[in-house]
Design an enzyme around this catalytic site. Sequence first.
Site, PDB file in Angstrom:
ATOM      1  N   LYS A 171       0.850  -1.200   0.000  1.00  0.00           N
ATOM      2  CA  LYS A 171       0.000   0.000   0.000  1.00  0.00           C
ATOM      3  C   LYS A 171       0.881   1.244   0.000  1.00  0.00           C
ATOM      4  CE  LYS A 171      -2.455   3.199   2.471  1.00  0.00           C
ATOM      5  NZ  LYS A 171      -2.066   4.144   1.474  1.00  0.00           N
ATOM      6  N   GLU A 246       9.637   1.811  10.657  1.00  0.00           N
ATOM      7  CA  GLU A 246      10.650   2.840  10.355  1.00  0.00           C
ATOM      8  C   GLU A 246       9.941   4.176  10.435  1.00  0.00           C
ATOM      9  OE1 GLU A 246      13.733   2.199  10.014  1.00  0.00           O
ATOM     10  OE2 GLU A 246      13.634   0.028   9.779  1.00  0.00           O
ATOM     11  N   CYS A 280      13.600  11.284   5.910  1.00  0.00           N
ATOM     12  CA  CYS A 280      13.623  10.981   7.353  1.00  0.00           C
ATOM     13  C   CYS A 280      15.017  11.175   7.936  1.00  0.00           C
ATOM     14  CB  CYS A 280      13.142   9.559   7.591  1.00  0.00           C
ATOM     15  SG  CYS A 280      14.108   8.339   6.685  1.00  0.00           S
ATOM     16  N   GLU A 382       9.399  16.872  14.396  1.00  0.00           N
ATOM     17  CA  GLU A 382       9.828  16.596  13.027  1.00  0.00           C
ATOM     18  C   GLU A 382       8.989  17.468  12.085  1.00  0.00           C
ATOM     19  OE1 GLU A 382       8.572  13.024  11.039  1.00  0.00           O
ATOM     20  OE2 GLU A 382      10.603  12.680  10.299  1.00  0.00           O
TER      21      GLU A 382
END
Length: 484
Positions: A171, A246, A280, A382
Amino acid sequence: MRVLNYINGSFCQAESGEEIPNKSPSTGLEYGSLPRSDHRDVDRAVEAAKAAQDGWRKLTHSARAKHLQTLANGIEARLQDFAQTESIDNGKPVHLARSLDIPRSISNFRFFAGAAEHFAGESHCDTKQVHVTKRDPLGVVACISPWNLPLYLLTWKIAPALAAGNTVVAKPSEITPATAFLLSQVMDDIGFPKGVLNILHGFGAEVGSPLVNHPDVKAVTFTGGTQTGKQIAVETAASLKKLSLELGGKNPFIVCADADLDKASDMAVKAAFSNQGQICLCGSRIILETSISESFKRLFVAKVKAITVGDPANDRSQLGALVSESQLQKVANYVDKAKQSGGDILTGGEPIHLPAPLENGWYYAPTVIAGLPHDHCVNQDEIFGPVVTLTEAAGEAELIRLANDTVYGLSASIWTNDIGKSMRMSDRIECGMIWVNNWMVRDLRTPFGGQKMSGIGREGGWEAMRFMTQAKNISISYEEADHD
Ligand code: NAD
């Protein structure tokens, strides 16, 4: 582009019959659609993957490897098409997609084709006893990926899952579905075995959630935000599914007093702003030893001011558009908070308006902020955009303290020519990956993943092959011969 699901070797719409509009970040305009799938499509895809399991796992390792190589070749044959599509769908410069995203997606399949050939179980021999440890596939694996490196991260999950003998329901992000659709076209063109890799499109809550919760899905490999990762961990806890997560990062880029400042500032620009700061691993917190802080700042800010933000289709654009309007708004909100708290905006700090036909695209100037306390949300959250902060630290201990002063623990970059210092700092910095005098150097054999709120588990090399398999130990006893 009208994206379709790919289930059991056939293209299909969602059972709902509904579609989600897909916009291009460079223009802000709708240019296609994707199926709004739900639990009914998940059931069909998992059923197809389950039915294909036996045939796929019984193939020899070499036969599986050959299928992955063929897939890699199919992408390579359409490299330019894939790169342009990734750029239109995500907003990244087409040269980045051409030189990084798509080549890496090809390498992911080639690398794990090699892994399929070489991965092996173990055996331990004892007197009158042999222990054989097999590594069996898990069954159906769910592979869920984010929008920042769309095909790169999707294939990074699919390739080891297939190499290890699992079948897959994948997905991709609903924000960037296009290159996953091209991948299903390649599968169709090369006659990839039906049901072995199924690709579903749609929203996380409507496709991702039923997928991870499906009883016939034996493992979930997820890359995305920390909040989503936590939710998946909670939802799958009762079924004790294997989970690889992750997640987010707020990575320190540490410059020590003895570093080569020219090289460090060159790389800091890349680490902060590559892919519009939407990686990331981006070094979004630059921590400077006080004695070189001013000189580094001068060099760095001048280099950031020279960055060209422009049309992603133009090879001269160093940065393209942010992926979505909400991402642009998120970045603007954080910069506003920095301004309100008295942060010093050294450059950037506002959206960029390009001329027609890009006037509604989502562009933001690369932004450098200094003078915020380290516990400020701009230093802690973040942001995942073209925003970097500068903070000073008095010496080695303070550099380490600030590096660790975050809930995240994905990666760090340390700049020093003192090998002892680099090793001491590497020992004490809490994260999964450290680069000394470099950033984002990737060798696919090495473990990839984070500590703390950056995730659970490691991808890459044998770590991925171990995650994608389960050990089964068979102990065989035998009598010793009595004839000698
Ligand atoms: P996200 O968590 O919103 O979405 C990621 C994927 O999960 C999408 O495909 C989404 O549809 C799906 N999803 C959403 N809700 C779900 C649910 N309840 N169950 C199952 N699936 C669900 O993340 P994003 O905004 O697409 O990506 C940005 C994030 O990804 C950032 O935090 C970034 O740090 C992280 N990221 C991490 C890595 C890494 O390797 N650690 C790499 C790239 C990006």
